[in-house]
Design a protein around this motif. Structure first.
Motif, PDB file in Angstrom:
ATOM      1  N   ASN A   3      14.555  12.878  22.384  1.00  0.00           N
ATOM      2  CA  ASN A   3      16.011  12.900  22.212  1.00  0.00           C
ATOM      3  C   ASN A   3      16.719  12.826  23.555  1.00  0.00           C
ATOM      4  O   ASN A   3      17.716  12.129  23.717  1.00  0.00           O
ATOM      5  CB  ASN A   3      16.441  14.172  21.473  1.00  0.00           C
ATOM      6  CG  ASN A   3      16.112  14.112  19.999  1.00  0.00           C
ATOM      7  OD1 ASN A   3      16.099  13.050  19.395  1.00  0.00           O
ATOM      8  ND2 ASN A   3      15.825  15.270  19.421  1.00  0.00           N
ATOM      9  N   ILE A   7      19.242   9.479  26.139  1.00  0.00           N
ATOM     10  CA  ILE A   7      20.645   9.751  26.448  1.00  0.00           C
ATOM     11  C   ILE A   7      20.969   9.351  27.883  1.00  0.00           C
ATOM     12  O   ILE A   7      20.148   9.495  28.790  1.00  0.00           O
ATOM     13  CB  ILE A   7      20.947  11.251  26.236  1.00  0.00           C
ATOM     14  CG1 ILE A   7      20.746  11.627  24.776  1.00  0.00           C
ATOM     15  CG2 ILE A   7      22.369  11.595  26.639  1.00  0.00           C
ATOM     16  CD1 ILE A   7      20.919  13.098  24.496  1.00  0.00           C
ATOM     17  N   ARG A  44      30.128  12.506  21.945  1.00  0.00           N
ATOM     18  CA  ARG A  44      29.035  11.521  21.994  1.00  0.00           C
ATOM     19  C   ARG A  44      27.679  12.208  21.848  1.00  0.00           C
ATOM     20  O   ARG A  44      26.785  11.705  21.152  1.00  0.00           O
ATOM     21  CB  ARG A  44      29.086  10.761  23.317  1.00  0.00           C
ATOM     22  CG  ARG A  44      30.271   9.795  23.450  1.00  0.00           C
ATOM     23  CD  ARG A  44      30.206   9.049  24.775  1.00  0.00           C
ATOM     24  NE  ARG A  44      28.974   8.270  24.880  1.00  0.00           N
ATOM     25  CZ  ARG A  44      28.525   7.728  26.008  1.00  0.00           C
ATOM     26  NH1 ARG A  44      29.210   7.920  27.127  1.00  0.00           N
ATOM     27  NH2 ARG A  44      27.415   7.031  26.034  1.00  0.00           N
ATOM     28  N   LEU A  48      24.746  11.475  19.089  1.00  0.00           N
ATOM     29  CA  LEU A  48      23.424  11.038  19.516  1.00  0.00           C
ATOM     30  C   LEU A  48      22.324  12.004  19.078  1.00  0.00           C
ATOM     31  O   LEU A  48      21.220  11.582  18.719  1.00  0.00           O
ATOM     32  CB  LEU A  48      23.391  10.874  21.035  1.00  0.00           C
ATOM     33  CG  LEU A  48      24.139   9.660  21.605  1.00  0.00           C
ATOM     34  CD1 LEU A  48      24.290   9.793  23.113  1.00  0.00           C
ATOM     35  CD2 LEU A  48      23.392   8.370  21.267  1.00  0.00           C
TER      36      LEU A  48
END
Length: 300
Positions: A3, A7, A44, A48
């Motif tokens: 994850n 980003i 954001r 995400l």
């Protein structure tokens, strides 16, 4: 970990600040970004990572369990990238910055004339905002990120609040020279018989002077209570009042005209005058320059 890898690196820095502060405004201050920019980044990140990350409960933002689980991985990622994410240096000659300081008029009288002159010559694009509050409020403002530095007399306290002693100060008494008829000292009996000026933000404040007198079982009458140190000296002229204040605020040499300046007839402990800041500012080059400049100006 996957994850985090997906980003934008800038978002990782914002996420780290948000998890540390759990407060959008303080995270923005820590990053030297605007609050809307950090709020947008949080939005954001939520999309995400498919998690709210910070939720409001009881008027505060709290990290979700998922956000807390990310913290160790995030720290590892940022440690590996530390060389790339180091704060840029600070050049006072070209930098644009607003410095926010809090202090009493005692600190202002000692520091501001010299600091203002230095900023105009060495950091002309930097602005200065100065406020005044009580000790507890100034410390709270430092913790909340509302100000960069607070100057004053602060007790040792929280581990996340850093402090530097700028100088040690003691007390001196001042009275109108004519009212003492050529005396060179003042006895405790004469001191207590006179009305006094107390410098305090409110009438309920307990000063170091009252504390020292209390140890002797003595009491003085504070006939005038004012919130400003500097103007208090002028109030003794032409009166029978005594003012006991920090030594550096009292005129010296030829400027003492008409004043009787003497050592108080009671042992009042000296105090440490400090500057305090939050540890989140420790490695900010602009803040380091500001702290060093303040310490240098007050080292005389």
């Amino acid at each position: 970990m996957n994850n985090l890898v997906a980003i934008d690196l800038n978002l990782l820095v914002v996420l780290d600040a948000l998890l540390a502060e759990q407060h959008v405004s303080r995270a923005a201050l820590r990053l030297n970004k605007s609050q809307p920019a950090v709020s947008h980044a949080l939005g954001r990140l939520r999309l995400l990572l498919d998690d709210p990350l910070l939720v409001r409960r009881g008027g505060k933002l709290l990290a979700t369990p998922f956000a807390r689980s990310l913290a160790p991985e995030l720290a590892a990622v940022l440690t590996q990238l530390q060389a790339l994410l180091t704060l840029p240096g600070f050049d006072p000659a070209t930098a644009q910055r607003t410095f926010r300081l809090a202090m009493s008029d005692y600190g202002a009288a000692l520091l501001l004339p010299r600091l203002t002159k230095l900023l105009r010559t060495e950091a002309p694009l930097c602005d200065l905002v100065v406020s005044q509050a009580g000790r507890e409020m100034m410390q709270s403002q430092v913790i909340e990120g509302d100000i960069d530095l607070a100057l004053g007399v602060f007790p040792d306290g929280r581990a996340d609040v850093q402090a530097q002693v700028l100088f040690s100060e003691d007390f001196i008494s001042v009275a109108d020279r004519a009212s003492f008829a050529g005396a060179t000292t003042c006895s405790l009996a004469d001191y207590l018989a006179r009305p006094h000026i107390l410098v305090a933000l409110n009438a309920e404040s307990t000063s170091e002077i009252e504390t020292a007198l209390g140890h002797l079982g003595a009491f003085r009458r504070n006939a005038v209570i004012v919130p400003h140190w500097h103007m208090a000296v002028d109030l003794v002229r032409g009166t029978d009042l005594i003012l006991t204040v920090a030594r550096r605020i009292v005129p010296v040499g030829d400027q003492t005209g008409g004043l009787f300046v003497f050592k108080p007839p009671v042992d009042i402990p000296s105090f440490a005058f400090r500057q305090i800041w939050h540890q989140r500012r420790d490695n900010d080059p602009a803040h380091i320059w500001l702290r060093q400049t303040v310490a240098r100006l007050l080292s005389d």
